[in-house]
Design a protein around this motif. Structure first.
Motif, short mmCIF file in Angstrom:
data_model
loop_
_atom_site.label_atom_id
_atom_site.label_comp_id
_atom_site.label_asym_id
_atom_site.label_seq_id
_atom_site.Cartn_x
_atom_site.Cartn_y
_atom_site.Cartn_z
N ILE A 176 0.87 -1.18 0.00
CA ILE A 176 0.00 0.00 0.00
C ILE A 176 0.90 1.23 0.00
O ILE A 176 1.66 1.45 0.94
CB ILE A 176 -0.91 0.02 1.24
N VAL A 177 0.81 2.01 -1.05
CA VAL A 177 1.69 3.17 -1.20
C VAL A 177 0.97 4.42 -0.69
O VAL A 177 -0.03 4.85 -1.25
CB VAL A 177 2.12 3.36 -2.67
N LEU A 178 1.51 4.98 0.38
CA LEU A 178 0.98 6.22 0.93
C LEU A 178 1.84 7.42 0.55
O LEU A 178 1.41 8.57 0.69
CB LEU A 178 0.88 6.13 2.46
N ALA A 236 -3.71 10.61 -7.98
CA ALA A 236 -4.11 11.22 -6.71
C ALA A 236 -2.96 11.14 -5.71
O ALA A 236 -2.06 10.31 -5.82
CB ALA A 236 -5.33 10.50 -6.16
N CYS A 237 -3.00 12.02 -4.72
CA CYS A 237 -1.94 12.04 -3.71
C CYS A 237 -2.33 11.27 -2.45
O CYS A 237 -1.49 11.07 -1.57
CB CYS A 237 -1.56 13.47 -3.36
N ARG A 238 -3.59 10.82 -2.34
CA ARG A 238 -3.98 10.03 -1.18
C ARG A 238 -5.09 9.07 -1.58
O ARG A 238 -5.84 9.32 -2.53
CB ARG A 238 -4.43 10.90 -0.02
N THR A 255 -8.62 8.29 5.11
CA THR A 255 -8.43 9.67 5.59
C THR A 255 -7.66 9.70 6.91
O THR A 255 -7.47 10.77 7.49
CB THR A 255 -9.79 10.37 5.79
N GLY A 256 -7.23 8.54 7.37
CA GLY A 256 -6.48 8.47 8.62
C GLY A 256 -6.05 7.06 8.93
O GLY A 256 -6.38 6.11 8.19
N ASP A 282 -8.63 4.12 8.96
CA ASP A 282 -9.03 3.63 7.64
C ASP A 282 -7.98 2.68 7.07
O ASP A 282 -8.32 1.72 6.36
CB ASP A 282 -9.26 4.80 6.69
N LEU A 283 -6.71 2.95 7.34
CA LEU A 283 -5.65 2.06 6.86
C LEU A 283 -5.79 0.68 7.50
O LEU A 283 -5.58 -0.34 6.84
CB LEU A 283 -4.28 2.66 7.16
N THR A 284 -6.14 0.64 8.76
CA THR A 284 -6.37 -0.64 9.45
C THR A 284 -7.46 -1.43 8.75
O THR A 284 -7.34 -2.65 8.53
CB THR A 284 -6.76 -0.40 10.91
N ILE A 285 -8.54 -0.75 8.38
CA ILE A 285 -9.65 -1.40 7.68
C ILE A 285 -9.19 -1.91 6.32
O ILE A 285 -9.52 -3.03 5.90
CB ILE A 285 -10.84 -0.43 7.53
N LYS A 286 -8.41 -1.07 5.60
CA LYS A 286 -7.94 -1.46 4.27
C LYS A 286 -7.04 -2.68 4.34
O LYS A 286 -7.16 -3.60 3.52
CB LYS A 286 -7.21 -0.29 3.63
#
Length: 440
Positions: A160-162, A198-200, A205-206, A209-213
């Motif tokens: 996952i690229v942030l 996109a940049c995000r 949004t935080g 949400d990354l945990t869910i993803k």
């Protein structure tokens, strides 16, 4: 014309010729500069560190009689099928679109030949890349270009690229001249139209949400695949802690010296921090969480030699990723195309207009005639040779420090040549016991 220096003329340190040319270009065109290749300014880097080989207080290993292993396991925190690599040098994400299909195939061939992994990049997975990559990491970027659940399952790990080191906080660009029919179909875009990523992530949004993803990706891959989280090196200490809390198996930290296919020069030169400063922050975050070496740390951004690899591992990384250096190994900026680079207004060793898609080496192009110049088999073998050299160089330095594995290298094996690099790397200034900022 007589040399300006011989005439007593001095170039301004603030307004040098490159700066003057950039101002004049902006004044003429009203647009900012876009390029690839990564930062050109000099910042503290691995060359500012030295390795302390063994003599009396430490004993070296005999190169031909005593083992020094180089293998690494990535992603064994949660995944049931972690990656087992023969070398700690991996290939970073570079997209089909930015690179030709032949270049992507060559990367897969070279990585597989030496037992390491390669990475898809933005825009999806190509058949050539999957077919020739023994171990392939699938990148999930904010753009979602080319995202295919079947490809997620076909990959060996998911990243996952942030953020990216050359442009943390900014999205990527792929100009219309590189949006061929095949690239357009994979990315669901109209051909020939500029694409700005996109940049995000739209549904992140935080950290929660990354945990869910990450949970969603584990479900779709039956908890088999390691999940990486990649961040550009900025607020590294906090970003690494949040990635671990979200459930990452592997954290990738990309420093500002990392390359990019194309973005604004103002990003490349002025955003992010050097990887030398980021590694100790990342390692500290992992140690404080009690997961150093359990959650693996991959670092990238300007890795060129086995010495760079050894120093990165000594500072706390488990593995490194190379991008620009891998392209050079394939044949990027090759002097045999010097005349063609000059015809483009550049030169061999200077060509950074990857976004134009006119690369004579056939690497950063979608032009079928140019791309056909790159033989994936030959180029892949060159990359494999380069990866072997990096591994052997790191292994040689580890043996010199008395280490039976390259990952046994530690900060105690390093000293710094400058106050700045000593403070960033958190190792003593050479000839002293002083670590600037450490309170002693």
């Amino acid at each position: 014309m007589k040399d300006p220096a011989e005439r007593g003329l001095r170039e301004s340190a603030t307004f040098d010729r490159a700066t003057i040319a950039a101002i004049q270009h902006a004044a003429r065109t009203g647009v900012y500069d876009i390029r690839g290749w990564g930062a050109k300014r000099a910042v503290p880097h691995f060359d500012d560190l030295l390795v302390l080989g063994a003599s009396m207080s430490r004993y070296p290993l005999e190169g031909y009689r005593e083992r020094c292993d180089t293998d690494v396991v990535l992603g064994d925190r949660h995944a049931t099928r972690p990656l087992h690599l023969d070398t700690p040098v991996t290939i970073a994400g570079m997209s089909f679109g930015a690179l030709s299909a032949q270049a992507k195939e060559a990367l897969g061939r070279g990585a597989s030949e030496v037992g390491t992994s390669t990475t898809t990049g933005d825009g999806g997975m190509t058949d050539e890349e999957r077919g020739e990559s023994k171990t392939l990491v699938y990148q999930l970027l904010p753009s979602r270009y080319g995202m295919d659940p079947d490809h997620l399952r076909a990959a060996d790990a998911i990243e996952i690229v942030l953020g990216q080191g050359a442009k943390p906080g900014g999205g990527g660009m792929l100009l219309g001249q590189k949006i061929s029919d095949r690239v357009a179909e994979m990315r669901t875009l109209p051909p020939g139209i500029d694409q700005r990523s996109a940049c995000r992530h739209p549904d992140c949004t935080g950290p929660d949400d990354l945990t869910i993803k990450i949970g969603e990706l584990r479900e779709i891959t039956d908890w088999e695949k390691p999940i990486y989280v990649k961040v550009g090196a900025t607020r590294t200490y906090y970003d690494v802690k949040l990635a671990v809390a979200a459930g990452a198996d592997v954290v990738v930290v990309d420093g500002m010296q990392g390359g990019t296919a194309a973005t604004q020069e103002v990003f490349i030169e002025h955003v992010g921090i050097p990887i030398l400063a980021a590694i100790p922050q990342a390692a500290q975050a992992l140690r404080e969480l009690g997961v150093h070496r359990k959650v693996q740390l991959i670092v990238s951004g300007g890795i060129r030699t086995g010495a760079d690899v050894a120093k990165a591992l000594a500072l706390g990384a488990d593995a490194v990723a190379i991008g620009t250096a891998a392209l050079i190994a394939l044949g990027d900026n090759d002097p045999k195309y010097a005349e063609e680079y000059e015809a483009l207004g550049s030169g061999a060793g200077y060509y950074d207009d990857f976004q134009d898609g006119r690369d004579p080496a056939g690497i950063t192009t979608q032009d079928p005639e140019l791309a056909a110049r790159l033989d994936p088999v030959e180029a892949g073998h060159r990359l494999a040779n380069y990866l072997r050299v990096l591994t052997m160089e790191a292994q040689t330095l580890a043996r010199a420090c008395g280490k039976a594995h390259v990952r046994h290298l530690e900060p105690e094996d390093l000293v710094a040549l400058t106050v700045e690099s000593a403070a960033m790397a958190r190792v003593p200034l050479a000839g002293t016991s002083w670590i600037p900022g450490a309170g002693r």
